[in-house]
Design a protein around this motif. Structure first.
Motif, PDB file in Angstrom:
ATOM      1  N   ARG A  30      44.362 -20.034  85.333  1.00  0.00           N
ATOM      2  CA  ARG A  30      44.340 -21.389  86.306  1.00  0.00           C
ATOM      3  C   ARG A  30      44.732 -20.984  87.723  1.00  0.00           C
ATOM      4  NH1 ARG A  30      47.705 -25.735  82.560  1.00  0.00           N
ATOM      5  NH2 ARG A  30      47.517 -26.899  84.494  1.00  0.00           N
ATOM      6  N   ALA A  31      44.185 -21.605  88.619  1.00  0.00           N
ATOM      7  CA  ALA A  31      44.637 -21.530  89.981  1.00  0.00           C
ATOM      8  C   ALA A  31      45.849 -22.435  90.383  1.00  0.00           C
ATOM      9  CB  ALA A  31      43.406 -21.570  91.077  1.00  0.00           C
ATOM     10  N   MET A  32      46.804 -21.892  90.582  1.00  0.00           N
ATOM     11  CA  MET A  32      48.020 -22.748  90.867  1.00  0.00           C
ATOM     12  C   MET A  32      48.365 -22.872  92.345  1.00  0.00           C
ATOM     13  SD  MET A  32      48.491 -23.742  87.938  1.00  0.00           S
ATOM     14  CE  MET A  32      49.816 -24.589  87.870  1.00  0.00           C
ATOM     15  N   PRO A  33      48.825 -24.036  92.865  1.00  0.00           N
ATOM     16  CA  PRO A  33      49.309 -24.916  92.182  1.00  0.00           C
ATOM     17  C   PRO A  33      48.091 -25.830  92.106  1.00  0.00           C
ATOM     18  CG  PRO A  33      49.839 -25.119  94.527  1.00  0.00           C
ATOM     19  CD  PRO A  33      49.519 -23.922  94.497  1.00  0.00           C
ATOM     20  N   GLU A  34      48.421 -26.922  91.190  1.00  0.00           N
ATOM     21  CA  GLU A  34      47.293 -27.947  90.793  1.00  0.00           C
ATOM     22  C   GLU A  34      47.838 -29.341  90.992  1.00  0.00           C
ATOM     23  OE1 GLU A  34      45.258 -25.266  87.138  1.00  0.00           O
ATOM     24  OE2 GLU A  34      46.247 -27.232  86.833  1.00  0.00           O
ATOM     25  N   THR A  35      46.867 -30.317  91.533  1.00  0.00           N
ATOM     26  CA  THR A  35      47.282 -31.505  91.361  1.00  0.00           C
ATOM     27  C   THR A  35      46.451 -32.526  90.872  1.00  0.00           C
ATOM     28  OG1 THR A  35      48.343 -31.259  93.666  1.00  0.00           O
ATOM     29  CG2 THR A  35      47.708 -33.633  92.940  1.00  0.00           C
ATOM     30  N   HIS A  36      46.967 -33.272  89.832  1.00  0.00           N
ATOM     31  CA  HIS A  36      45.978 -34.034  88.934  1.00  0.00           C
ATOM     32  C   HIS A  36      46.334 -35.584  89.096  1.00  0.00           C
ATOM     33  CE1 HIS A  36      44.827 -30.417  86.696  1.00  0.00           C
ATOM     34  NE2 HIS A  36      45.865 -30.168  86.815  1.00  0.00           N
ATOM     35  N   HIS A  37      45.145 -36.292  89.044  1.00  0.00           N
ATOM     36  CA  HIS A  37      45.309 -37.594  89.284  1.00  0.00           C
ATOM     37  C   HIS A  37      45.195 -38.427  87.734  1.00  0.00           C
ATOM     38  CE1 HIS A  37      44.804 -37.667  93.833  1.00  0.00           C
ATOM     39  NE2 HIS A  37      43.763 -36.774  93.436  1.00  0.00           N
ATOM     40  N   LEU A  38      46.394 -39.050  87.713  1.00  0.00           N
ATOM     41  CA  LEU A  38      46.427 -39.648  86.215  1.00  0.00           C
ATOM     42  C   LEU A  38      46.474 -41.314  86.280  1.00  0.00           C
ATOM     43  CD1 LEU A  38      49.413 -37.441  84.970  1.00  0.00           C
ATOM     44  CD2 LEU A  38      47.063 -37.059  84.653  1.00  0.00           C
ATOM     45  N   ASP A  39      46.100 -41.656  85.226  1.00  0.00           N
ATOM     46  CA  ASP A  39      45.908 -43.089  85.216  1.00  0.00           C
ATOM     47  C   ASP A  39      47.213 -44.103  85.405  1.00  0.00           C
ATOM     48  OD1 ASP A  39      43.017 -42.940  84.648  1.00  0.00           O
ATOM     49  OD2 ASP A  39      43.331 -43.254  82.650  1.00  0.00           O
ATOM     50  N   HIS A  40      48.093 -43.203  84.959  1.00  0.00           N
ATOM     51  CA  HIS A  40      49.516 -43.878  85.139  1.00  0.00           C
ATOM     52  C   HIS A  40      50.603 -43.001  85.664  1.00  0.00           C
ATOM     53  CE1 HIS A  40      48.409 -47.652  82.919  1.00  0.00           C
ATOM     54  NE2 HIS A  40      47.833 -46.750  82.307  1.00  0.00           N
ATOM     55  N   ASP A  41      51.700 -43.307  86.510  1.00  0.00           N
ATOM     56  CA  ASP A  41      52.453 -42.380  87.242  1.00  0.00           C
ATOM     57  C   ASP A  41      53.359 -41.863  86.352  1.00  0.00           C
ATOM     58  OD1 ASP A  41      54.074 -40.902  89.090  1.00  0.00           O
ATOM     59  OD2 ASP A  41      54.403 -42.525  90.572  1.00  0.00           O
TER      60      ASP A  41
END
Length: 655
Positions: free
Chosen positions: A567-578
């Protein structure tokens, strides 16, 4: 022989008694020599038996320093205290071959006693004139236990009870005046001994504690470890001796009879500087309650200063006070700012009132731990707790409640099987009878008046599951969502999973594989998405929870927080809820809102410790109270600097 020194970490890899004896005999056969010459040397050699190549043996160093200092070196006219050098059985044989018949000093601990007994048997078989002296926490002090021990192990000539420094020099003085052929009865006037005489064990009176610990010279400052050799990883120091508690499972308070005696502060600092100058990476402070005195904060600051000057030590292992105080937080903060691996560890053992009463620990205020947890959370400091499995008075329900308490606080837990220490109050014959304690061959408790063997197995299984799912973060996010939004306690989820895997492993193969393989092999190669998908199905089946967007979100977040190769870190993911806001609200405040009520949010993950490199997740800490497995996020548990990276800047720690 020094009973107050704590265990220095991992057990060594020396062979058992039979292999040691065989090795010693083979060395003797190769040298074509059954024993050294019968004539006595000008000075009798004193052998200091070491066990860990990578640890400096403080107990033996204290003894050797005392021999040199006693009466301005008067004993040196009769004895040759050989240098303390890291040696295996073959090395000890070579030393004996050179120096001949002498006095052998063994410091017996749980991890060294088997080796010591084997080597003692070997040296007695090689020459009956060798005198073997055993002391330390595993040399039994209770009269009946000591007699049984010496009957079982005829290679043990003498047992020293309690602090060994003064006992040793008086013992040596008595032996120096012994006439040829005279037995060990010359030791009858030396307090704190059990020895053999005419087929029986003679027990001399108890020895008072050493009142002035500064009368004991420092082995570090006196040069007694200057020739140790080996790749030394850790050094042990004492800043004080004594413990005000008398917990039945521990031999610390009973051994020191409560009052704490402090070593001179300048001496302590000089020893720390010696360790730093030598580049020794791990400092083990062998106090029963480091942090009980205000000066301990000053000592911590000096350790940080030493690390800044010399690059060592990089890790500090301590036993913090039972009645926790703000000083612990201050000490841990100092270590964190200095880039030293070391976190707050509170040895709670149990919070169950009945168990605390049975183990004579009910004078410890449990509410102080809650206060400490609040301080650590506010300061962003790492904190963990120790629990014990199978204490007298405990039940499966009380142990589960202990785990649940620290699950609620989101504090790391490390749990240990209860082991019967030979010099603890628990080993008192009356206490054993009262609480119907039974142990296995390794002295681990298997049953008491409050639980049977089946109950113990249930507690162990619960802990093993809890350690994987919460300690390593495998279900940290999911389990808290289930508790906060659906009222299912975290330990209920763990318990149901353990029971489900045991009864029907084929129904949930990914979960079963996790339980079967995780502890033995922890690389970052698990198909986390598949595993957490199966967890979702289990939750729906077991608890009737609907697979809604909130559950899907937290399952995805938990899978993302697990390390995976490449995995290429850092990662930012968008989630349906915070998930981040949801966790912060529940961990830092009263909570109340369900995850479904939170809008979409971002979930940022970092890997400052290289966990996504293949195989990196198998790295273990020297002191494993904190776990480096879950990736770092805004809501991951706070961790100190690890000891397996060359450097770890402040930004590597979770906010």
């Amino acid at each position: 022989m020094l009973a107050s020194v704590a265990r220095p970490g991992r057990a060594g890899s020396f062979p058992g008694p039979e292999r040691v004896l065989c090795s010693f005999r083979k060395q003797t056969a190769r040298s074509q020599m059954t024993c050294p010459p019968e004539e006595s040397p000008a000075r009798v050699p004193i052998y200091f038996v070491t066990h860990h190549e990578d640890h400096l043996p403080l107990a033996l160093g204290m003894l050797r320093a005392q021999v040199f200092a006693h009466r301005d070196g008067a004993l040196l006219a009769h004895y040759d205290p050989l240098p303390i050098v890291s040696r295996d059985a073959a090395g000890m044989h070579a030393l004996w071959k050179r120096h001949g018949r002498g006095i052998w000093l063994f410091s017996d601990y749980l991890w060294s006693q088997e080796y010591n007994l084997g080597l003692a048997a070997a040296v007695k078989a090689a020459d009956r004139g060798n005198i073997t002296v055993h002391g330390g926490p595993s040399a039994p002090k209770y009269a009946q236990a000591c007699e049984q021990h010496m009957a079982r192990y005829p290679q043990v000539d003498l047992v020293v009870r309690g602090e060994g420094e003064q006992t040793l020099v008086e013992l040596l003085e008595a032996l120096a005046g012994r006439e040829a052929g005279e037995g060990l009865d010359v030791l009858s006037g030396v307090a704190g001994l059990s020895y053999r005489s005419q087929g029986r064990v003679v027990r001399t009176p108890e020895r008072p504690r050493i009142a002035d610990v500064d009368s004991l010279p420092s082995p570090y400052l006196g040069g007694h470890f200057d020739h140790y050799g080996g790749e030394v990883v850790a050094a042990i120091i004492e800043t004080n001796r004594g413990c005000p508690y008398a917990c039945t499972f521990c031999d610390w308070g009973s051994a020191t009879q409560q009052k704490i005696r402090r070593f001179d502060l300048d001496r302590v600092k000089a020893e720390i500087e010696w360790i730093g100058r030598k580049g020794i990476q791990v400092l083990w402070i062998a106090d029963a309650n480091f942090g009980v005195f205000q000066r301990d904060v000053e000592i911590a600051a000096f350790i940080a200063e030493t690390k800044a000057r010399f690059g060592a030590p990089r890790e500090v292992v301590v036993n913090y006070p039972k009645n926790a105080t703000e000083k612990i937080a201050e000490i841990v903060k100092i270590f964190a700012r200095a880039g030293i691996c070391g976190q707050g560890v509170v040895s709670i053992q149990t919070t169950d009132p009945e168990t605390l009463r049975v183990i004579r620990r009910d004078n410890i205020r449990v509410d102080k731990y809650d206060e400490l947890a609040r301080i650590f959370r506010e300061e962003g400091l790492p904190l963990s707790t120790d629990l014990m499995i199978g204490l007298p008075g405990a039940t499966p329900a009380s142990f589960k409640a202990d785990l649940q308490r620290y699950f609620d606080e989101d504090i790391w837990v490390k749990a240990y099987r209860t082991q019967l220490l030979p010099n603890s109050p628990m080993a008192d014959p009356d206490y054993l009878r009262e609480h119907r304690i039974r142990v296995d061959a390794n002295k681990f408790l298997v049953a008491t008046a409050s639980y049977d063997e089946k109950d113990l197995a249930a507690m162990v299984s619960l802990w093993l599951g809890f350690n994987i799912l919460d300690g390593y973060g495998v279900l940290r996010y999911v389990s808290r969502h289930l508790q906060w939004d659906h009222g299912v306690p975290g330990t209920d989820l763990v318990q149901r999973l353990v029971q489900g895997v045991q009864s029907a492993p084929g129904s949930y193969p990914a979960i079963a594989s996790m339980f079967r393989n995780f502890n033995a092999n922890r690389p970052a190669e698990t198909d986390w998405a598949r595993f957490h998908e199966e967890i979702g199905r289990f939750i729906t089946d077991a608890f009737g929870v609907t697979m809604d967007p909130a559950l899907r979100t937290v399952l995805r977040a938990n899978a993302l927080a697990m390390p995976s190769p490449g995995r290429a870190m850092p990662e930012t993911h968008h989630l349906d809820h915070d998930v981040v806001a949801y966790f912060r609200d529940h961990l830092d405040g009263p909570g109340g809102r369900r995850l479904a009520d939170y809008p979409p949010g971002e979930f940022r993950l970092e890997d400052p410790f290289g966990l996504c490199r293949t195989g990196a997740c198998g790295v273990e800490q020297y002191d494993s109270h904190q776990v480096f497995f879950e990736l770092t996020s805004p809501v991951s548990r706070r961790r100190s600097v690890p000891n397996f990276v060359a450097s770890a800047p402040e930004e590597a720690l979770a906010d």
